[in-house]
Scaffold this active site. Structure first.
Site, PDB file in Angstrom:
ATOM      1  N   HIS A 138      40.523  34.608  32.365  1.00 43.77           N
ATOM      2  CA  HIS A 138      39.564  33.963  33.264  1.00 43.77           C
ATOM      3  C   HIS A 138      40.196  32.730  33.909  1.00 43.77           C
ATOM      4  O   HIS A 138      40.726  31.874  33.216  1.00 43.77           O
ATOM      5  CB  HIS A 138      38.312  33.548  32.475  1.00 43.77           C
ATOM      6  CG  HIS A 138      37.113  33.274  33.314  1.00 43.77           C
ATOM      7  ND1 HIS A 138      37.096  32.292  34.287  1.00 43.77           N
ATOM      8  CD2 HIS A 138      35.882  33.850  33.341  1.00 43.77           C
ATOM      9  CE1 HIS A 138      35.904  32.275  34.862  1.00 43.77           C
ATOM     10  NE2 HIS A 138      35.148  33.210  34.318  1.00 43.77           N
ATOM     11  N   ILE A 164      30.550  49.298  40.877  1.00 43.22           N
ATOM     12  CA  ILE A 164      29.091  49.213  40.986  1.00 43.22           C
ATOM     13  C   ILE A 164      28.723  48.407  42.221  1.00 43.22           C
ATOM     14  O   ILE A 164      29.193  47.273  42.393  1.00 43.22           O
ATOM     15  CB  ILE A 164      28.476  48.536  39.744  1.00 43.22           C
ATOM     16  CG1 ILE A 164      28.811  49.339  38.475  1.00 43.22           C
ATOM     17  CG2 ILE A 164      26.952  48.409  39.893  1.00 43.22           C
ATOM     18  CD1 ILE A 164      28.411  48.644  37.186  1.00 43.22           C
ATOM     19  N   GLU A 210      30.234  40.343  30.147  1.00 39.26           N
ATOM     20  CA  GLU A 210      31.490  39.628  29.878  1.00 39.26           C
ATOM     21  C   GLU A 210      31.551  39.154  28.429  1.00 39.26           C
ATOM     22  O   GLU A 210      32.611  39.190  27.802  1.00 39.26           O
ATOM     23  CB  GLU A 210      31.623  38.444  30.837  1.00 39.26           C
ATOM     24  CG  GLU A 210      32.926  37.677  30.698  1.00 39.26           C
ATOM     25  CD  GLU A 210      33.089  36.631  31.786  1.00 39.26           C
ATOM     26  OE1 GLU A 210      33.440  37.009  32.920  1.00 39.26           O
ATOM     27  OE2 GLU A 210      32.843  35.422  31.516  1.00 39.26           O
TER      28      GLU A 210
END
Length: 274
Positions: A121, A11, A191
């Site tokens: 993460h 995107i 997320e």
């Protein structure tokens, strides 16, 4: 592997289009070199690219955070095309493949039961689950209770076997819209929904990638950089783009301490179905 087809979701609208050329070049050269790659790009720049393996889908540039929050809904626009692939992966716009990444290290191991792929993460590698920013409000379909011991994954990279990832897209597109209908936006947007999905769907074995595959350049962490996350602040004013004010390091540190104390208290008093 040369007949294995990889669908790459991407995107880029507004100022994020600045990352496209470097992304495409680096992934063409280094990412899964023995596979066929097809890029499905969602953008407001209709002349972004004319490569044979790049398929553009027009989307309007939306205010923050909707371009990221609604990503799963965007992906449904090319569902028919995605069904022709073997594996599907999403990457953030500001990523650059920094080394050759081979199939055995990145694709799910079907023999082991792996279906989905996610990356830990980098800010929460050694952080207790209760201190990770899961959505804790039960009003959201992204809700994860404090008692859930889960790895916290970054929304910048996700993927997996075609059918498993299409199931993920369908469910999360629905969940995000349901939250919006109820006037709710999850804490870390898409997320949060991705983390909730992986936490709840134990039937999908997950291949967890190290943070080396989502290496944040501005932090310079002490591990190898396989896929870089370019520092967006070097390309445009991120805070202006998101229409928010930058907090000082001191304020952020104080807020973090307060949040940790609050989360510890919430964890201690947590009762299911309270």
């Amino acid at each position: 592997m040369e007949n294995t087809k990889i669908a790459i979701l991407y995107i880029c609208t507004g100022q994020y289009t600045v990352f496209w050329e470097e992304f495409y070049k680096s992934f063409q050269e280094h990412f899964l070199p023995n596979c066929r790659k097809e890029y499905y790009v969602f953008t407001d720049k209709d002349d972004l690219c004319e490569k044979e393996n790049v398929h553009l889908t027009h989307i309007d540039h939306l205010d923050w955070p909707y371009n990221t929050l609604l990503r799963f809904e965007f992906f449904l626009k090319v569902k028919t095309e995605l069904e022709k692939s073997d594996y599907i992966y999403f990457f953030n716009a500001n990523m650059k493949c920094n080394k050759v990444i081979f199939e055995q290290e990145f694709l799910p191991d079907i023999a082991k039961g792996e279906k989905l792929v996610a990356a830990i993460h980098p800010l929460y590698v050694n952080v207790r689950s209760r201190h990770c920013p899961f959505e804790r409000d039960e009003r959201s379909l992204a809700y994860v209770p404090y008692t859930s011991e889960s790895k916290y994954i970054m929304g910048s990279l996700s993927g997996g076997e075609k059918e498993a990832y299409l199931s993920l897209i369908l469910e999360l597109a629905f969940n995000v819209q349901k939250d919006l209908q109820n006037g709710f936006i999850a804490k870390v947007h898409d997320e949060s929904h991705l983390n909730a999905y992986v936490t709840k769907h134990s039937e999908y074995q997950v291949k967890y990638l190290s943070p080396s595959y989502i290496y944040p350049m501005e932090l310079r962490p002490a591990y190898q950089a396989y896929i870089l996350m370019l520092d967006k602040k070097l390309y445009f004013d991120v805070y202006k783009f998101k229409k928010c004010k930058k907090k000082s390091l001191l304020i952020r540190a104080i807020n973090k301490i307060i949040r940790y104390l609050h989360e510890d208290l919430e964890y201690i008093v947590f009762l299911p179905n309270r």
